[in-house]
Structure formats: C-alpha cells, structure tokens
Design a protein around this motif. Structure first.
Motif, mmCIF file in Angstrom:
data_model
loop_
_atom_site.group_PDB
_atom_site.id
_atom_site.type_symbol
_atom_site.label_atom_id
_atom_site.label_comp_id
_atom_site.label_asym_id
_atom_site.label_seq_id
_atom_site.Cartn_x
_atom_site.Cartn_y
_atom_site.Cartn_z
ATOM 1 N N PHE A 92 -97.733 -28.743 93.707
ATOM 2 C CA PHE A 92 -97.124 -28.293 94.957
ATOM 3 C C PHE A 92 -97.469 -29.150 96.169
ATOM 4 N N ALA A 93 -98.276 -30.194 95.995
ATOM 5 C CA ALA A 93 -98.620 -31.036 97.145
ATOM 6 C C ALA A 93 -97.904 -32.382 97.118
ATOM 7 N N ARG A 94 -97.062 -32.602 96.122
ATOM 8 C CA ARG A 94 -96.399 -33.904 96.014
ATOM 9 C C ARG A 94 -95.496 -34.200 97.208
ATOM 10 N N HIS A 95 -94.960 -33.142 97.847
ATOM 11 C CA HIS A 95 -94.071 -33.387 98.986
ATOM 12 C C HIS A 95 -94.794 -34.071 100.139
ATOM 13 N N LEU A 96 -96.136 -34.044 100.130
ATOM 14 C CA LEU A 96 -96.893 -34.756 101.165
ATOM 15 C C LEU A 96 -96.682 -36.262 101.083
ATOM 16 N N ASN A 97 -96.139 -36.743 99.955
ATOM 17 C CA ASN A 97 -95.834 -38.169 99.848
ATOM 18 C C ASN A 97 -94.743 -38.585 100.824
ATOM 19 N N GLY A 98 -94.042 -37.615 101.407
ATOM 20 C CA GLY A 98 -93.068 -37.935 102.438
ATOM 21 C C GLY A 98 -93.703 -38.156 103.798
ATOM 22 N N CYS A 99 -95.021 -37.978 103.891
ATOM 23 C CA CYS A 99 -95.743 -38.201 105.155
ATOM 24 C C CYS A 99 -96.278 -39.614 105.228
ATOM 25 N N ASP A 100 -96.472 -40.089 106.434
ATOM 26 C CA ASP A 100 -97.046 -41.427 106.630
ATOM 27 C C ASP A 100 -98.560 -41.406 106.508
ATOM 28 N N VAL A 101 -99.161 -40.265 106.810
ATOM 29 C CA VAL A 101 -100.612 -40.107 106.710
ATOM 30 C C VAL A 101 -100.906 -38.621 106.538
ATOM 31 N N VAL A 102 -101.988 -38.308 105.835
ATOM 32 C CA VAL A 102 -102.411 -36.925 105.627
ATOM 33 C C VAL A 102 -103.740 -36.719 106.350
ATOM 34 N N VAL A 103 -103.832 -35.619 107.111
ATOM 35 C CA VAL A 103 -105.068 -35.262 107.810
ATOM 36 C C VAL A 103 -105.577 -33.954 107.228
ATOM 37 N N ALA A 104 -106.784 -33.959 106.673
ATOM 38 C CA ALA A 104 -107.407 -32.746 106.151
ATOM 39 C C ALA A 104 -108.499 -32.296 107.110
ATOM 40 N N HIS A 105 -108.407 -31.064 107.568
ATOM 41 C CA HIS A 105 -109.476 -30.515 108.390
ATOM 42 C C HIS A 105 -110.458 -29.781 107.496
ATOM 43 N N PHE A 106 -111.721 -30.156 107.596
ATOM 44 C CA PHE A 106 -112.862 -29.677 106.809
ATOM 45 C C PHE A 106 -112.954 -30.462 105.486
ATOM 46 N N GLY A 107 -114.201 -30.784 105.146
ATOM 47 C CA GLY A 107 -114.464 -31.649 104.010
ATOM 48 C C GLY A 107 -113.928 -31.133 102.693
ATOM 49 N N HIS A 108 -113.984 -29.802 102.460
ATOM 50 C CA HIS A 108 -113.522 -29.287 101.177
ATOM 51 C C HIS A 108 -112.025 -29.497 100.996
ATOM 52 N N ASN A 109 -111.254 -29.431 102.094
ATOM 53 C CA ASN A 109 -109.829 -29.725 101.989
ATOM 54 C C ASN A 109 -109.598 -31.214 101.742
ATOM 55 N N GLY A 110 -110.403 -32.052 102.383
ATOM 56 C CA GLY A 110 -110.307 -33.481 102.126
ATOM 57 C C GLY A 110 -110.625 -33.821 100.682
ATOM 58 N N ALA A 111 -111.629 -33.138 100.115
ATOM 59 C CA ALA A 111 -112.003 -33.385 98.718
ATOM 60 C C ALA A 111 -110.863 -33.019 97.773
ATOM 61 N N ARG A 112 -110.138 -31.944 98.079
ATOM 62 C CA ARG A 112 -108.993 -31.556 97.244
ATOM 63 C C ARG A 112 -107.922 -32.639 97.267
ATOM 64 N N VAL A 113 -107.621 -33.146 98.448
ATOM 65 C CA VAL A 113 -106.610 -34.190 98.560
ATOM 66 C C VAL A 113 -107.089 -35.470 97.875
ATOM 67 N N ALA A 114 -108.369 -35.784 98.019
ATOM 68 C CA ALA A 114 -108.914 -37.007 97.410
ATOM 69 C C ALA A 114 -108.806 -36.968 95.894
ATOM 70 N N ARG A 115 -108.976 -35.789 95.291
ATOM 71 C CA ARG A 115 -108.830 -35.694 93.835
ATOM 72 C C ARG A 115 -107.410 -36.046 93.409
#
Length: 392
Positions: A92-115
């Motif tokens: 369900f996060a593949r649509h973020l590929n339509g963004c130029d950049v992704v910003v995750a607030h809080f480290g645990h959300n960043g870790a999810r995106v990094a995986r």
C-alpha cells in the motif's frame, strides 16, 4: 515538487508542528501527500479549516482498506507480525513512488520506509525527522540498532536538536547524513507582550500532554514549597490532558495547593494563546521518563518565550539550546525540586528583572526558531535532494 509525508496518527493535536511544516511547503507551491498510521478524530482539531482541509483531502491510511486488520496485529507471533506488516507496507505504500521525496516524521516511521527502500519497493529519497521518543526509548530498550537500514538507505536524518545529532552519529549514522533542523513557530502570529506581576499574584501556566516526561509533578512539588512563604503569591494553570491527569490532581490535593491550581484539560490552540496572554510565567520541568522518552525542544516553550512569558524549565535534552539559564529563562536539573522552587521563587520576587530576560527570550526565538525561515531552509533541503536524484 510532490512530497509524501509518512506519519503516525493524523491529525494530532500534540503534533501541530508537523502540520505547520506541511503548510510551509504548501505555501511555497509544493504538493503534499500524507500517509498515516490511522486517521485520528481529535475533537480539538478542526479539519474544515486550512491547511487541514487540503491536507485531509490528500491523506490516506498507510494500509488502505487493509487498515481494519491493524487491531489484530498485536495478537500475531512477533516474526509473523513483522512479515505481515512489511508485506502490507510494501503493498500500500508503492504510490509514494509518485513523490519526488518522502519525509518520515519520527524514527520508527523512517525505519519502515527504509525497509521498503532496501527491498527496492520505493525509489524517492527519504528524509527522517527525529523528535525525542524515537531516540530516548530505543536507547533505553536495546540501543539504536533498529535504525541500521535507515542509516544505510535514508538520504538524510534531521534532528530537532544537536544532542540527538550526536547520539545518532555515535550509533552509526554517517556524519554527512545527519543534520540539525529545528522545529519552529509562527513568530508573526504571537505578539510579544510582557506584563509585570508587581503587586499581584504570579500567574504561572503549563501547556503539555500530561505524561511523565513533562515533569508536571515536580512543578507541583516546587510550588508546594513556595506556598510556605506567605510573601509569595501565585496561581498555576495546567492546560492539557493525558494518562497522569488524575494522579496529578490527587497530588495537588495531597500537597495542599489544589485551591491555587487549575486543570483545564485540552483546549484548542486559539484558546491556549489567550491563556498565554493572561499569564506571566511558563513552567515545563521536563525529565527523562522511565521508558526513556525524552523531549526534543518543546514548541510550547518557544511559544511562551515569543509571547513574553518568563520560562522555567530543566537541563534536559535540547532545552538548553533554547533556554540559557539566567539570560533567556531559568533552568534547574531534572527532578530537582529544591532548585526548581528556588528559580520560581526568584521569578516571583523579581518581576522587573524578568523583563530583560523575556525580551532576550523573544530575540532568541526570532533568530533560531522562526518557522518561516526554517520552512524555507527545509524546502531547500528537499529541492536539493530531489534534484540530486534526477541528476543521477
């Protein structure tokens, strides 16, 4: 440019700084999409007003229709839970590929995106903003190794204070991949107004979630000491709600000061500003919570300093980067009731001397915590990262 923000519950009254940052980008022509871990229904957040009206139209739950499975996830064995969660994240996060950049607030959300970036699911550069809980709690539990994928696959980690920057670098983040970027406030929306309390009670206020790290217990204990001095007159207003509210109300009664202390619960931001204008001093004796939770640099302190209140806080996390003891406010060691009472007593007894301190505090916030300036810097950071991706 299109920016995808990955956040927890959205919108959240306790995280208005995230909404403010999104609005800052929108004013600069950026398109903003929000991916959240559940749409919140906070009664004190008006979704019909801008910028929330536009943001909510572009907000979706991370798991889309599968969000109904979220309550059942904790019942799964740990390994299966991780596999299912990651699979749903990827789906369900593949649509973020339509963004130029992704910003995750809080480290645990960043870790999810990094995986997902590690697995090749997502392509845009990832910026992760660390705020406090996401640094202190992992340190207390098992270190910051949970962010190893983020350190390897994220484009940039932004920390709200220099203390966090140093912690992340010590944990293995590349030096060039970590920078300080403060959260800020709308200076223009908060007029400076210093009011003397000469010949009247000192009106103190705290605005926060009533959780352990905010240290309200120690404010009450310090004020109970001041109550022994018949020459010092004060009243204390606490705005906010949370798990410790009932306990703190009982403590105020046990200390014999409940007649001078008002618990108002959560209020809309406009009402909070009205209470700030009626007050003389702001108290926030933050501490490291038992689970490791810590502050970044509290936005509430910035707003109080901008408004002309004399602030009393603690030497905790990044707070000394905002408040310089005796110059832009007053600081006590964490959980030090005696020193906190001494600082509050000095403020109560020296109103005219506090005018100079309040003026210096406003200058400090204008120089280093002006949201307009910080939003411009943030927009530049994202633009450079998106440009570097295109050039590659």
């Amino acid at each position: 440019m299109r920016v995808g923000f990955v956040v927890g519950k959205f919108p959240s009254l306790s995280e208005t700084f995230v909404i403010s940052q999104m609005a800052g980008l929108m004013r600069r022509g950026f398109e903003v999409e929000v991916v959240c871990n559940g749409v919140a229904g906070d009664a004190h957040v008006d979704r019909s007003q801008e910028p929330l009206a536009t943001l909510m139209a572009n907000t979706r739950d991370w798991w889309g229709p599968a969000a109904r499975l979220r309550p059942a996830m904790p019942r799964l064995p740990a390994q299966l839970r991780d596999k299912v969660s990651t699979a749903l994240d990827a789906t369900f996060a593949r649509h973020l590929n339509g963004c130029d950049v992704v910003v995750a607030h809080f480290g645990h959300n960043g870790a999810r995106v990094a995986r997902l970036k590690k697995r090749g699911v997502l392509k845009p550069p990832l910026v992760t903003v660390f705020h406090g809980y996401d640094v202190g709690v992992p340190i207390r539990e098992a270190g910051l190794s949970r962010y190893s994928d983020l350190f390897s696959h994220g484009a940039l980690c932004l920390t709200v204070n220099d203390f966090f920057r140093r912690v992340l670098i010590e944990a293995g983040a590349p030096d060039a991949g970590v920078a300080v970027h403060h959260m800020g406030i709308d200076i223009a929306a908060i007029p400076y107004r210093w009011r003397s309390w000469q010949g009247m009670p000192l009106e103190l206020i705290t605005v926060c979630r009533l959780a352990e790290k905010k240290g309200v217990e120690f404010a009450l204990r310090a004020l109970a000491r001041l109550a022994r001095d018949p020459a010092i007159h004060w009243r204390y207003t606490i705005i906010g709600d949370g798990p410790l509210r009932a306990e703190l109300e009982r403590l105020a009664a046990e200390l014999g000061i409940s007649a001078r202390v008002s618990f108002l619960g959560s209020l809309p931001h406009g009402d909070v500003k009205q209470w700030l204008r009626r007050s003389h001093g702001f108290v926030l004796p933050s501490v490291t919570a038992g689970n490791g939770d810590i502050e970044g640099i509290p936005v509430a302190l910035m707003e109080a300093m901008a408004a002309g209140l004399t602030v009393v806080s603690t030497r905790h996390s990044g707070i000394p980067e905002l408040v310089e003891d005796g110059k832009t406010g007053f600081l006590a060691p964490e959980r030090d009731v005696e020193t906190l009472a001494e600082r509050l007593g000095w403020v109560a007894s020296n109103p005219e001397a506090c005018e100079r301190i309040a003026a210096a505090a406003r200058t400090k916030v204008e120089a280093d915590f002006n949201a307009e300036t910080l939003d411009e810097e943030f927009a530049g950071i994202l633009t450079r990262l998106a440009g570097a991706r295109l050039a590659a």
